[in-house]
Design an enzyme around this catalytic site. Sequence first.
Site, PDB file in Angstrom:
ATOM      1  N   SER A 199      -5.448   9.077   1.809  1.00 52.47           N
ATOM      2  CA  SER A 199      -4.560   7.916   1.820  1.00 52.47           C
ATOM      3  C   SER A 199      -4.434   7.396   0.400  1.00 52.47           C
ATOM      4  O   SER A 199      -5.436   7.280  -0.322  1.00 52.47           O
ATOM      5  CB  SER A 199      -5.107   6.805   2.724  1.00 52.47           C
ATOM      6  OG  SER A 199      -4.342   5.620   2.571  1.00 52.47           O
ATOM      7  N   LYS A 243       6.039  -5.151   3.922  1.00 49.95           N
ATOM      8  CA  LYS A 243       4.611  -5.403   4.096  1.00 49.95           C
ATOM      9  C   LYS A 243       3.825  -4.781   2.950  1.00 49.95           C
ATOM     10  O   LYS A 243       2.862  -5.370   2.449  1.00 49.95           O
ATOM     11  CB  LYS A 243       4.162  -4.838   5.451  1.00 49.95           C
ATOM     12  CG  LYS A 243       2.733  -5.160   5.838  1.00 49.95           C
ATOM     13  CD  LYS A 243       2.515  -4.945   7.320  1.00 49.95           C
ATOM     14  CE  LYS A 243       2.589  -3.493   7.717  1.00 49.95           C
ATOM     15  NZ  LYS A 243       1.305  -2.777   7.546  1.00 49.95           N
ATOM     16  N   SER A 244       4.236  -3.615   2.497  1.00 45.72           N
ATOM     17  CA  SER A 244       3.530  -2.939   1.404  1.00 45.72           C
ATOM     18  C   SER A 244       3.577  -3.761   0.132  1.00 45.72           C
ATOM     19  O   SER A 244       2.571  -3.904  -0.581  1.00 45.72           O
ATOM     20  CB  SER A 244       4.143  -1.558   1.158  1.00 45.72           C
ATOM     21  OG  SER A 244       4.002  -0.730   2.282  1.00 45.72           O
ATOM     22  N   ARG A 289       0.417  -6.211  -1.750  1.00 48.58           N
ATOM     23  CA  ARG A 289       0.062  -5.994  -3.153  1.00 48.58           C
ATOM     24  C   ARG A 289       0.274  -7.250  -3.995  1.00 48.58           C
ATOM     25  O   ARG A 289      -0.539  -7.556  -4.876  1.00 48.58           O
ATOM     26  CB  ARG A 289       0.873  -4.813  -3.702  1.00 48.58           C
ATOM     27  CG  ARG A 289       0.405  -3.455  -3.154  1.00 48.58           C
ATOM     28  CD  ARG A 289       1.439  -2.359  -3.363  1.00 48.58           C
ATOM     29  NE  ARG A 289       0.903  -1.041  -3.033  1.00 48.58           N
ATOM     30  CZ  ARG A 289       0.793  -0.557  -1.802  1.00 48.58           C
ATOM     31  NH1 ARG A 289       1.177  -1.297  -0.761  1.00 48.58           N
ATOM     32  NH2 ARG A 289       0.297   0.659  -1.603  1.00 48.58           N
ATOM     33  N   LYS A 340      -3.677   7.045  11.922  1.00 49.99           N
ATOM     34  CA  LYS A 340      -3.074   5.724  11.786  1.00 49.99           C
ATOM     35  C   LYS A 340      -3.602   4.843  12.919  1.00 49.99           C
ATOM     36  O   LYS A 340      -4.704   5.062  13.429  1.00 49.99           O
ATOM     37  CB  LYS A 340      -1.547   5.841  11.813  1.00 49.99           C
ATOM     38  CG  LYS A 340      -0.975   6.673  10.670  1.00 49.99           C
ATOM     39  CD  LYS A 340      -1.113   5.950   9.345  1.00 49.99           C
ATOM     40  CE  LYS A 340      -0.408   6.687   8.223  1.00 49.99           C
ATOM     41  NZ  LYS A 340      -0.446   5.928   6.948  1.00 49.99           N
ATOM     42  N   ASP A 355       4.894   7.164   7.611  1.00 46.85           N
ATOM     43  CA  ASP A 355       5.307   6.085   8.512  1.00 46.85           C
ATOM     44  C   ASP A 355       6.681   6.321   9.121  1.00 46.85           C
ATOM     45  O   ASP A 355       7.035   5.682  10.118  1.00 46.85           O
ATOM     46  CB  ASP A 355       5.285   4.744   7.774  1.00 46.85           C
ATOM     47  CG  ASP A 355       3.873   4.227   7.541  1.00 46.85           C
ATOM     48  OD1 ASP A 355       2.937   4.735   8.192  1.00 46.85           O
ATOM     49  OD2 ASP A 355       3.703   3.324   6.700  1.00 46.85           O
ATOM     50  N   ARG A 377      -0.462   9.473  15.827  1.00 46.25           N
ATOM     51  CA  ARG A 377       0.974   9.341  16.066  1.00 46.25           C
ATOM     52  C   ARG A 377       1.657  10.647  16.448  1.00 46.25           C
ATOM     53  O   ARG A 377       2.743  10.630  17.024  1.00 46.25           O
ATOM     54  CB  ARG A 377       1.654   8.708  14.843  1.00 46.25           C
ATOM     55  CG  ARG A 377       1.322   7.232  14.706  1.00 46.25           C
ATOM     56  CD  ARG A 377       1.955   6.596  13.487  1.00 46.25           C
ATOM     57  NE  ARG A 377       1.590   5.173  13.431  1.00 46.25           N
ATOM     58  CZ  ARG A 377       1.672   4.421  12.356  1.00 46.25           C
ATOM     59  NH1 ARG A 377       2.129   4.939  11.217  1.00 46.25           N
ATOM     60  NH2 ARG A 377       1.326   3.147  12.386  1.00 46.25           N
TER      61      ARG A 377
END
Length: 484
Positions: free
Chosen positions: A241, A75-76, A80, A393, A367, A397
């Site tokens: 972040s 997903k990252s 991008r 997040k 993560d 978490r």
Amino acid sequence: MLIPKPMHAQEETTPMPSPKPGLTLTPMPKLEKPKLDNMRDEASEETRSAEALDRDVLVVEPGTAHGRVRVPPSKSVAHRLIVAASLATGRSYVRGVDLSDDIRATLACSQALGAQIDIVEGSGSGAGNRDHRCDVTIEGVGAGVRDSALLSSSRLALPFARHRVLECGESGSTLRFFIPIALLSPLPTEFRGAASLFARPLGVYEELCARQGLVWQRREHSLTVQGSLKPGNIQVAADVSSQFISGLLFALPFLESDSVLTLAGSVESRSYIDLTRQVLSFSGVQSRWEDSTHVSIPGAQHAQSVDEYVPGDFSQAAVFFAMNLLGSDIDIQGLPEHTRQGDAAFADLAHMLTEPDPIIDLSQTPDLGPVLFVLAAMTNGAQFVGVRRLRVKESDRVSTMLQELSACGVQATESQDAVTIVAGIHPPSRTLCAHHDHRVAMALALVLTKFGGRLRGFRCVKKSYPGFWQDIAELGIRLHVQPR
């Protein structure tokens, strides 16, 4: 484990058909019916409200997983590549994309800013268990695509509109990447999404807008920005972040003058800053580290079209690696041999759990926290430091994982930036809850496959890994949905 070619290598894929003119964001392709007992058909699911679906419970029987799984595309990297292609001149190809909710949000925002997108469903370059991945063609908004005379500060031809609306859903990456891009034009842009999205930290950009005299209007479900981002020496907090730094890396190269990002505080998730720089370099957009806290970004750059394959996601693979450590036999496929994904560190971190009194720093890989918390309880216990960012997040978490693990008899202590988990766990004493957090849900799969049990809110995995429970079922774990 079969290893695909590195991310920038040429993939052998079926040639994509020429895209139709304009944008075609098609519905999510239908998947093969999951091997879940008592799973309702798609039509009946679509007629039920989100609230009703969220009350459903997934019942999992204990078992040992066996078989092959091809992890979903990163997903990252997909975020991008889509953003970089949308900023480029000409037609780009992003291959092997999984249409999770977050990726859909990024595609929608690219569309709203003028990129023309076509999705070839089921083309699935490199798909494994199921062929529901897509190849995406993107006609970018680079200089020359439209009349750039409307823009005061940018070399991009963002479309003229008096009021642009970008729908971000629950995707933090989408929101944080597109805010600086929207500020390449002096026109107003409204970002919309879930209240939980706008509850997450955005102060880094708010402070930047205040310093540059730009409009920043934040509400419960939306944010409006307006004004032209100015180049120069820009100081940004690096300990909140890395997505804020990535967002600026996407925007600053297209301003007329050079810029320098000065990173204040501890630089966390540096590998994801470098991932952004790498993806931009594929389109010819350059930046460089001057030292450990300064990134120089030449202005007046042009992005070229790209043709890239999205590699497998190490953060999603973590739960399968953890299952193997607990006795399963899963052939994990689809991961690149070389990667800048920070979560590729999972194997090293998990190995530390075999040592006495391990201290594991999660500041660079937040993560991985939920899976490692469960694994620590099932092995030797551990102290985790650098957990502060886990609290901001999709859920807190730290608190949510400790709350759910306490239902399994796990003893733990916490402070703002550290957690200590004592070894020892038993079957859950109640129905577990995912807290609307995809990574919490996937981490709790370790508990459920080990002991059996029930999970409420299990569908939240569609945010990043829509086929997760189907993959678990195909590995031999018996599941069924209990509607409410």
